[in-house]
Design an enzyme around this catalytic site. Structure first.
Site, mmCIF file in Angstrom:
data_model
loop_
_atom_site.group_PDB
_atom_site.id
_atom_site.type_symbol
_atom_site.label_atom_id
_atom_site.label_comp_id
_atom_site.label_asym_id
_atom_site.label_seq_id
_atom_site.Cartn_x
_atom_site.Cartn_y
_atom_site.Cartn_z
ATOM 1 N N ASP A 15 0.778 -1.323 -0.253
ATOM 2 C CA ASP A 15 0.204 0.061 0.589
ATOM 3 C C ASP A 15 1.042 1.340 0.508
ATOM 4 O O ASP A 15 0.752 2.279 1.169
ATOM 5 C CB ASP A 15 -1.156 0.194 1.549
ATOM 6 C CG ASP A 15 -1.101 -1.486 1.400
ATOM 7 O OD1 ASP A 15 -1.903 -1.862 0.760
ATOM 8 O OD2 ASP A 15 -1.988 -1.749 2.672
ATOM 9 N N GLU A 195 -10.910 -0.695 -3.955
ATOM 10 C CA GLU A 195 -10.520 0.121 -2.209
ATOM 11 C C GLU A 195 -9.440 1.096 -3.528
ATOM 12 O O GLU A 195 -9.645 0.951 -4.249
ATOM 13 C CB GLU A 195 -9.711 -1.163 -1.616
ATOM 14 C CG GLU A 195 -8.813 -2.149 -2.530
ATOM 15 C CD GLU A 195 -8.639 -3.424 -1.458
ATOM 16 O OE1 GLU A 195 -9.773 -3.756 0.149
ATOM 17 O OE2 GLU A 195 -7.363 -4.097 -1.578
#
Length: 316
Positions: A15, A195
């Site tokens: 991420d 997401e």
């Protein structure tokens, strides 16, 4: 033309988020394999981030509503201060289910966010009490916007994408607006997921990249875009690409690219795509605890219509 294969910039950091600030530094944060803290580093170049010393800006408490699984931090400079937005789950004794994340913010007023004190600002409340994560912010025409992923019990799947204006850098204003839900075949492999949104402004448009499907080799990225003069809170302003724009490269063994951010090269104009991916698919045990999602960076290119061309995750 000779193809240049990409190697990871930083290993075992998922991420990834890289931000180029006006002070000339690049700032980096990401999910660490232990999911127990928010780690920051900075350097004067993107390459320099690989060997830059790290600072633990915030460490989770032992118990409480935000004491487990610290996910997907992002560092932003909003309204004169530094903020990290992140998701965290409650300790097991509070709730039985593992994935009960909510979103939180911390603030630092020091010019250098690797120094000074971080203040816990609390939960970023969307008005919907459900699983949520992957918040990002961006400013457009003087307005600060919040963009994130959240579960809606009335919609099949794990998470959808929402947008709202912000009243302060840690409070949203008004009702969340649904922008995208998992609906295409490539978005629902393993899990029904939208997401990891990230925002890019270029060529008269606002682009939102996002990630979908399970976080294995099926993980892939999609794209939303709107005219920069459109009402960004009107779902009709947004066009959603039907096909993924970035996905596994089986030829060169780069799997499940996604949860990206955008930054700029040292020239200040060339857009760089920052993302994580794995270099193998044979995951032993729970994929959640597999540490080998690595940070990659490559140049983003553009077609004649002004649309981004992501290419392959293995090729520079």
């Amino acid at each position: 033309m000779t193809e240049t294969l990409i190697t990871p910039l930083i290993e075992q950091r998922a991420d990834p988020y890289i931000y180029k600030h006006t002070d000339g530094y690049y700032y980096f944060t990401a999910s660490v394999p232990q999911y127990d803290r928010i780690e920051l580093r900075r350097a004067t170049s993107i390459e320099g981030l690989a060997t830059a010393p790290t600072v633990d800006a915030w460490t989770k408490p032992d118990t409480g509503p935000y004491s487990e699984l610290i996910w997907a931090p992002e560092l932003h400079f909003n309204m004169g201060a530094w903020y990290v937005y992140f998701a965290a789950a409650p300790s097991r004794e509070i709730k039985d289910k593992l994935f009960q994340h909510r979103m939180y913010a911390i603030r630092n007023t020091n010019p250098n966010p690797l120094e000074g004190e971080w203040e816990f600002m609390g939960q970023v409340d969307t008005g919907i009490d459900s699983f949520c994560l992957d918040a990002t912010t961006f400013t457009h025409k003087g307005e600060l916007y919040y963009l994130w992923a959240q579960k809606d019990q009335a919609i099949e799947g794990n998470s959808n994408l929402y947008i709202a204006k912000m009243k302060t850098p840690w409070q949203i204003e008004g009702r969340p607006v649904l922008l995208s839900k998992p609906e295409f075949d490539w978005e629902i492999r393993g899990f029904r997921v939208n997401e990891g949104p990230s925002v890019l402004r270029r060529n008269g448009r606002i682009f939102i990249s996002y990630s979908a499907s399970a976080t294995d080799e099926n993980y892939a990225m999609g794209l939303l875009y709107a005219n920069e003069d459109a009402d960004l809170l009107d779902p009709a302003s947004w066009t959603k690409a039907r096909e993924p724009v970035f996905q596994t490269c089986y030829e060169h063994g780069i799997y499940g690219p996604g949860h990206n951010s955008f930054t700029y090269a040292e020239d200040g104009d060339t857009v760089m795509l920052v993302y994580h991916a794995r270099t193998y698919t044979e995951i032993v045990g729970d994929p959640l605890w597999n540490p080998d999602r690595h940070t990659f960076v490559k140049r983003l290119r553009w077609d004649e219509a002004g649309m981004p061309v992501f290419g392959r995750p293995s090729i520079a």
